[in-house]
Design an enzyme around this catalytic site. Structure first.
Site, short mmCIF file in Angstrom:
data_model
loop_
_atom_site.label_atom_id
_atom_site.label_comp_id
_atom_site.label_asym_id
_atom_site.label_seq_id
_atom_site.Cartn_x
_atom_site.Cartn_y
_atom_site.Cartn_z
N GLU A 58 81.47 110.43 110.60
CA GLU A 58 82.53 111.42 110.81
C GLU A 58 83.79 110.63 111.12
O GLU A 58 83.92 110.05 112.19
CB GLU A 58 82.16 112.37 111.95
CG GLU A 58 83.06 113.60 112.04
CD GLU A 58 84.25 113.40 112.95
OE1 GLU A 58 85.36 113.13 112.42
OE2 GLU A 58 84.08 113.50 114.17
N CYS A 94 90.16 114.55 115.82
CA CYS A 94 90.00 114.31 114.38
C CYS A 94 90.31 115.57 113.58
O CYS A 94 90.91 115.49 112.51
CB CYS A 94 88.58 113.85 114.07
SG CYS A 94 88.17 112.22 114.75
#
Length: 461
Positions: A234, A268
């Site tokens: 990720e 993020c």
């Protein structure tokens, strides 16, 4: 930072004061912890699903018990607002509860009839020790996200956390064991990068998961591929939030502002690029800038502040350099954009206008409360700009026509997670992950439970 390469300090980003000093573990000490984790796994993998689930529920209850002290520690180590620390713990408790329940369904044996009249059984077997390399921006959630799923699957878990949140990592180990998790099944490795590469190669490590930058993801993926080990990555992103010509501008401006500054902008899946159709651009710009320029920063334990500090001094410098480089290449500062003359690593909420290709604000991830405002000709052009990125983690669409927004989300938006007229971080029952340079693999929603299992096919005549 200590001059001794074997030690490091954690620093409170709000005060610039030292919190604690830690020693890196030697390669031999790290290998011993991996071996201990493997040995604990050999017992854990044989535990019934129901027993694993009960311990996961106990972890959630123990997190609730230590909620206040853990929240204070997170805020102290990385500077998030104290209210956001509480929210993070609540999310992690929900993950424990959801995974305990969903895991019982996902990991049950499946029976299938074979074409030749035989009987088939699919059994989900744990693969062994899973190594997680995690960042600092969500000190509890990041390790919880992968470790709870891996533990439910029957695996052992290693954690290499970002060094500036070492205290949070060690406290999590204490909580796991207080909740009844067998000793050594969850191990914290306080190690440097070279030792970390050795851990990937370790014979007992069977899978690797990383949350971090794209370069870090590439490095780990290569190291793992060399020894034929699965990875889940990720990585970063510069999520686009599209404001279409039929959007509720007032609602969109408020949600977009909150989506940009949440967690001090260090997320993020924060909204980063705001792509606004020309016909509503000026209206959105006025409302959005007005909200952003009135965001207050300061002591993250003070509920009156909207922003705490950037987590580290070097990260603030990197952020500001990208702002300045964007301005040098044609962007304009609509608010913020200057490092304040104050103690602590603060950075004001900032909006950049006239953002175009060739600027960091257009193509790179700005990890902090800096918004990139981009004008699109029309709705089609807005979607083109949104997809004009090497990243693809999250994104958003603002439109009063929900059918149209859903069609765009399903068929045209090239990203892993999309919010319509809203903003969200993560949901235990929805998959989490991205495409393109934002990585691969999925966590949450039941998907993460099966990322590191061996789906065994067993047949009988």
């Amino acid at each position: 930072m200590s001059t001794d390469k074997n030690t490091f300090k954690t620093i409170n980003p709000a005060t610039e004061e030292t919190i604690a000093t830690y020693n890196y573990a030697s390669s031999d000490d790290a290998k011993k912890k991996v071996e201990d984790c493997h040995n604990a796994f050999l017992d854990w993998k044989l535990k019934p699903l129901e027993e694993r689930a009960e311990i996961l529920k106990s972890i959630g209850k123990t997190l609730e018990k230590h909620k206040e002290s853990y929240a204070q520690l997170m805020t102290q180590e990385m500077g998030k607002l104290l209210s956001h620390s509480y929210q993070e713990i609540d999310l992690c408790i929900s993950i424990c509860e959801y995974t305990a329940t969903e895991g019982l369904k996902q990991l049950q044996d499946q029976e299938r009839s074979l074409f030749d009249g035989g009987k088939g059984t699919i059994h989900y077997s744990p693969i062994g020790v899973v190594y997680g390399i995690q960042p600092w921006n969500f000190p509890l959630y990041q390790p919880i996200r992968y470790s709870i799923a891996s533990l439910m699957a029957g695996n052992g878990v290693l954690l290499k956390h970002a060094k500036n949140v070492t205290g949070c990592a060690l406290k999590l180990k204490e909580i796991y064991e207080e909740a009844g998790l067998p000793k050594n099944l969850f191990q914290v490795l306080v190690i440097n990068h070279s030792v970390s590469d050795d851990i990937i190669e370790n014979q007992y490590v069977k899978g690797v998961t990383l949350t971090g930058s794209t370069p870090a993801g590439k490095h780990v993926a290569v190291k793992a591929a060399e020894v034929i080990k699965k990875t889940v990555l990720e990585l970063g992103s510069n999520d686009a939030y599209i404001v279409l010509d039929d959007a509720d501008i007032s609602k969109a401006a408020k949600i977009c502002a909150n989506a940009r500054i949440y967690n001090n902008g260090q997320t993020c899946i924060a909204a980063k690029r705001f792509i606004v159709v020309d016909s509503v651009y000026d209206e959105f710009k006025k409302e959005f800038v007005n909200i952003m320029q009135n965001m207050s920063y300061g002591d993250p334990t003070n509920n009156d502040n909207d922003l705490g500090p950037i987590a580290r001094k070097d990260l603030r410098e990197q952020l500001h350099n990208k702002v300045e480089e964007s301005v040098e290449n044609g962007a304009e500062i609509l608010c913020g954009g200057k490092i304040p003359d104050t103690n602590g690593y603060y950075y004001p909420s900032t909006v950049l206008g006239n953002v175009t290709p060739g600027q960091p604000a257009y193509s790179q991830e700005l990890f902090g409360p800096v918004a990139s405002l981009i004008k699109a000709k029309d709705n089609t052009d807005a979607m083109r700009i949104a997809n004009d990125s090497k990243f693809g983690l999250g994104g958003g669409i603002f439109s009063e026509n929900e059918d149209k927004a859903m069609d765009l989300a399903k068929n045209y938006f090239d990203t892993g997670m999309i919010h319509i007229n809203s903003y969200g971080l993560a949901y235990p029952n929805m998959p989490f992950g991205g495409v393109k340079n934002s990585g691969y693999g999925r966590e949450h929603g039941g998907f993460g439970i099966k990322e590191f299992v061996n789906a065994k096919a067993i047949t009988q005549a």
